[in-house]
Enzyme design. Structure first.
Site, PDB file in Angstrom:
ATOM      1  N   TYR A 140       0.854  -1.197   0.000  1.00  0.00           N
ATOM      2  CA  TYR A 140       0.000   0.000   0.000  1.00  0.00           C
ATOM      3  C   TYR A 140       0.882   1.236   0.000  1.00  0.00           C
ATOM      4  O   TYR A 140       1.451   1.631   1.002  1.00  0.00           O
ATOM      5  CB  TYR A 140      -0.955   0.022   1.206  1.00  0.00           C
ATOM      6  CG  TYR A 140      -1.942  -1.119   1.261  1.00  0.00           C
ATOM      7  CD1 TYR A 140      -2.225  -1.899   0.140  1.00  0.00           C
ATOM      8  CD2 TYR A 140      -2.617  -1.424   2.443  1.00  0.00           C
ATOM      9  CE1 TYR A 140      -3.123  -2.951   0.210  1.00  0.00           C
ATOM     10  CE2 TYR A 140      -3.530  -2.467   2.518  1.00  0.00           C
ATOM     11  CZ  TYR A 140      -3.761  -3.232   1.404  1.00  0.00           C
ATOM     12  OH  TYR A 140      -4.659  -4.272   1.478  1.00  0.00           O
ATOM     13  N   HIS A 144      -0.053 -11.902   1.082  1.00  0.00           N
ATOM     14  CA  HIS A 144      -1.083 -11.095   0.404  1.00  0.00           C
ATOM     15  C   HIS A 144      -1.763 -11.857  -0.740  1.00  0.00           C
ATOM     16  O   HIS A 144      -2.970 -11.765  -0.919  1.00  0.00           O
ATOM     17  CB  HIS A 144      -0.426  -9.813  -0.127  1.00  0.00           C
ATOM     18  CG  HIS A 144      -1.345  -8.634  -0.188  1.00  0.00           C
ATOM     19  ND1 HIS A 144      -0.901  -7.352  -0.012  1.00  0.00           N
ATOM     20  CD2 HIS A 144      -2.676  -8.529  -0.417  1.00  0.00           C
ATOM     21  CE1 HIS A 144      -1.923  -6.513  -0.113  1.00  0.00           C
ATOM     22  NE2 HIS A 144      -3.005  -7.204  -0.362  1.00  0.00           N
ATOM     23  N   GLY A 193     -18.204  -3.374  -0.104  1.00  0.00           N
ATOM     24  CA  GLY A 193     -18.194  -3.418  -1.570  1.00  0.00           C
ATOM     25  C   GLY A 193     -17.450  -2.218  -2.141  1.00  0.00           C
ATOM     26  O   GLY A 193     -17.905  -1.587  -3.084  1.00  0.00           O
TER      27      GLY A 193
HETATM   28  N1  LIG Z   1      -6.235  -8.490   1.156  1.00  0.00           N
HETATM   29  C1  LIG Z   1      -6.520  -7.823   0.076  1.00  0.00           C
HETATM   30  O1  LIG Z   1      -6.171  -8.226  -1.032  1.00  0.00           O
HETATM   31  C2  LIG Z   1      -7.284  -6.540   0.184  1.00  0.00           C
HETATM   32  C3  LIG Z   1      -7.896  -5.972  -0.959  1.00  0.00           C
HETATM   33  C4  LIG Z   1      -8.623  -4.786  -0.791  1.00  0.00           C
HETATM   34  C5  LIG Z   1      -8.727  -4.206   0.462  1.00  0.00           C
HETATM   35  N2  LIG Z   1      -8.103  -4.786   1.540  1.00  0.00           N
HETATM   36  C6  LIG Z   1      -8.196  -4.196   2.902  1.00  0.00           C
HETATM   37  O2  LIG Z   1      -9.566  -4.017   3.229  1.00  0.00           O
HETATM   38  C7  LIG Z   1      -9.794  -2.675   3.622  1.00  0.00           C
HETATM   39  C8  LIG Z   1     -11.199  -2.247   3.281  1.00  0.00           C
HETATM   40  O3  LIG Z   1     -11.521  -2.442   1.926  1.00  0.00           O
HETATM   41  P1  LIG Z   1     -11.813  -1.250   0.899  1.00  0.00           P
HETATM   42  O4  LIG Z   1     -11.276   0.005   1.438  1.00  0.00           O
HETATM   43  O5  LIG Z   1     -11.363  -1.744  -0.425  1.00  0.00           O
HETATM   44  O6  LIG Z   1     -13.393  -1.202   0.789  1.00  0.00           O
HETATM   45  P2  LIG Z   1     -14.610  -0.937   1.770  1.00  0.00           P
HETATM   46  O7  LIG Z   1     -14.182  -0.979   3.158  1.00  0.00           O
HETATM   47  O8  LIG Z   1     -15.668  -1.871   1.315  1.00  0.00           O
HETATM   48  O9  LIG Z   1     -15.060   0.546   1.337  1.00  0.00           O
HETATM   49  C9  LIG Z   1     -14.244   1.651   1.504  1.00  0.00           C
HETATM   50  C10 LIG Z   1     -14.928   2.833   0.817  1.00  0.00           C
HETATM   51  O10 LIG Z   1     -16.181   3.098   1.461  1.00  0.00           O
HETATM   52  C11 LIG Z   1     -16.204   4.425   1.950  1.00  0.00           C
HETATM   53  N3  LIG Z   1     -16.881   4.365   3.263  1.00  0.00           N
HETATM   54  C12 LIG Z   1     -16.442   3.710   4.365  1.00  0.00           C
HETATM   55  N4  LIG Z   1     -17.336   3.787   5.358  1.00  0.00           N
HETATM   56  C13 LIG Z   1     -18.379   4.498   4.886  1.00  0.00           C
HETATM   57  C14 LIG Z   1     -19.598   4.909   5.452  1.00  0.00           C
HETATM   58  N5  LIG Z   1     -19.936   4.564   6.685  1.00  0.00           N
HETATM   59  N6  LIG Z   1     -20.436   5.660   4.680  1.00  0.00           N
HETATM   60  C15 LIG Z   1     -20.118   5.996   3.413  1.00  0.00           C
HETATM   61  N7  LIG Z   1     -18.956   5.621   2.826  1.00  0.00           N
HETATM   62  C16 LIG Z   1     -18.095   4.878   3.555  1.00  0.00           C
HETATM   63  C17 LIG Z   1     -14.768   4.856   2.057  1.00  0.00           C
HETATM   64  O11 LIG Z   1     -14.689   6.262   1.941  1.00  0.00           O
HETATM   65  P3  LIG Z   1     -13.488   7.154   2.548  1.00  0.00           P
HETATM   66  O12 LIG Z   1     -12.240   6.373   2.401  1.00  0.00           O
HETATM   67  O13 LIG Z   1     -13.532   8.363   1.698  1.00  0.00           O
HETATM   68  O14 LIG Z   1     -13.819   7.435   3.998  1.00  0.00           O
HETATM   69  C18 LIG Z   1     -14.151   4.128   0.866  1.00  0.00           C
HETATM   70  O15 LIG Z   1     -14.415   4.818  -0.336  1.00  0.00           O
HETATM   71  C19 LIG Z   1      -8.701  -1.898   2.882  1.00  0.00           C
HETATM   72  O16 LIG Z   1      -8.471  -0.627   3.475  1.00  0.00           O
HETATM   73  C20 LIG Z   1      -7.528  -2.829   2.996  1.00  0.00           C
HETATM   74  O17 LIG Z   1      -6.905  -2.663   4.266  1.00  0.00           O
HETATM   75  C21 LIG Z   1      -7.400  -5.936   1.408  1.00  0.00           C
END
Ligand SMILES: NC(=O)c1ccc[n+]([C@@H]2O[C@H](COP(=O)([O-])OP(=O)(O)OC[C@H]3O[C@@H](n4cnc5c(N)ncnc54)[C@H](OP(=O)(O)O)[C@@H]3O)[C@@H](O)[C@H]2O)c1
Length: 330
Positions: free
Chosen positions: A55, A127, A209
């Site tokens: 990251y 990962h 999502g």
């Molecule tokens: N292992 C892997 O391969 C892998 C892959 C992808 C992700 N990850 C991990 O999983 C974590 C989470 O996944 P993600 O960030 O992809 O997706 P997510 O958690 O499904 O969604 C994040 C998005 O939703 C928004 N958001 C969050 N809470 C909200 C709320 N209560 N109301 C409205 N919008 C909201 C965030 O906005 P803002 O950021 O603008 O607040 C961001 O745009 C990542 O940070 C990472 O650490 C791991």
């Protein structure tokens, strides 16, 4: 904040914090703002922080290193290795394939410890599975890091049930981190039953999502560099059709006096007591909204109503492009 116990007794906050978006994939955020969000997370009891070497690359671990100063004992730090990182390009362009050779793992972990400014990583994930290295060799090298006191617990990400079994036979696996949410439920087929069989915890990533399930995401307002612009599910036609499902989730949330984001997270928490989602949030009000999900308990009728309102097979479009999809379920 409630806590949850993953495999081998690792206790984490029931709702964690995905830190990726602060430095990678979605356009990032100013450092001072991210540090405020991270410190506010601790006030809310959101202590299970998720990062990775890739990251940035590297920037997100450095950011957490700054936020952790004087607060290390309050946090369960989870990070990941597993990509070859090139000097060429910026951001995701620097990913030059997977690499889980033991010597590379040792080197990556030294780098992570340094950037995070800590002596021990609480949870170290591979990962992505490296098809060129037997999982036994990878987990063997990870287990040596546990023996050396550099890592406490081990995890994998996007591994198949078969790989998970093989890995667990070498050293107990504490958590599998893979995508799981109301719009991607593949884990229910083989992976979750395997976790149940071996007492392995499950950490759903992108539990909202990638923001879509909150009903508030406006694709046209995303940063130019935001990877979601290129994902099949975020293309015009798919979005239009998927939006109907979010409307259904919003309706369910309204009936229960919570937000769609909270309902999507509460639904995940209700699936198994050893599930701890890591929603990503750069904005403090998103973080606070998500933390509130830990206090919402769903009975089985409600869970069923939500599942029916968002049938898994009704989602239009793939979650990843072909290249990234091929790196999963190995
Ligand atoms: N292992 C892997 O391969 C892998 C892959 C992808 C992700 N990850 C991990 O999983 C974590 C989470 O996944 P993600 O960030 O992809 O997706 P997510 O958690 O499904 O969604 C994040 C998005 O939703 C928004 N958001 C969050 N809470 C909200 C709320 N209560 N109301 C409205 N919008 C909201 C965030 O906005 P803002 O950021 O603008 O607040 C961001 O745009 C990542 O940070 C990472 O650490 C791991």
């Amino acid at each position: 904040m409630k806590t949850r116990t993953l495999g081998q007794g690792l206790e984490v906050s029931a709702i964690g914090l995905g830190c990726m978006g602060m430095s990678f994939a979605y356009g990032g955020a100013p450092e001072a703002e991210s540090i405020k969000t991270l410190h506010h997370a601790l006030e809310l009891g959101v202590t299970f922080w998720d990062t990775a070497e890739v990251y940035g690359p590297f920037e997100n671990e450095e950011l957490l290193g700054k936020a952790l100063k004087g607060r290390r004992d309050q946090v369960q730090v989870a990070t990941k290795f597993g990509f070859r990182i090139s000097d060429q390009g910026v951001g995701r362009e620097r990913i030059a394939g997977v690499d889980s050779r033991p010597e590379h793992i040792r080197e990556a972990v030294e780098g992570s410890l340094k950037r995070l400014g800590i002596e021990t990583i609480d949870l170290l994930y591979q990962h992505r599975v490296d098809p060129a290295v037997p999982i036994e060799d990878t987990v063997g090298a990870m287990a040596e890091l546990v023996n050396a006191g550099k890592v406490r617990f081990l995890g994998l990400s996007e591994a198949s049930a078969t790989t998970l079994r093989r890995a667990h036979a070498v050293h107990p696996i504490t958590a599998l981190q893979s995508e799981y949410s109301l719009w991607y439920r593949e884990a229910e087929k083989e992976v979750l039953p395997t976790c149940a069989e071996f007492g392995i915890g499950f950490v759903p990533y992108s539990p909202l999502g990638r923001g879509f399930l909150t009903g508030k995401l406006k694709v046209e307002e995303l940063d130019e560099k935001d990877m979601r612009r290129g994902l099949p599910r975020f293309q015009d036609e798919a979005l239009k059709q998927n939006m109907r499902l979010v409307d259904a989730l919003n309706q369910q949330a309204e009936q229960r006096g919570c937000t769609a984001a909270q309902l999507a997270l509460a639904w995940l928490l209700a699936q198994k007591p050893w599930i701890a989602p890591i929603p990503g949030a750069r904005k403090i009000h998103h973080l606070a909204d998500n933390a509130g999900a830990a206090g919402i308990e769903l009975d089985s009728d409600t869970q069923q109503a939500i599942s029916q309102a968002l049938p898994a097979d009704a989602i239009v479009g793939e979650r990843y492009d072909e290249k990234n999809q091929r790196m999963t379920n190995l």
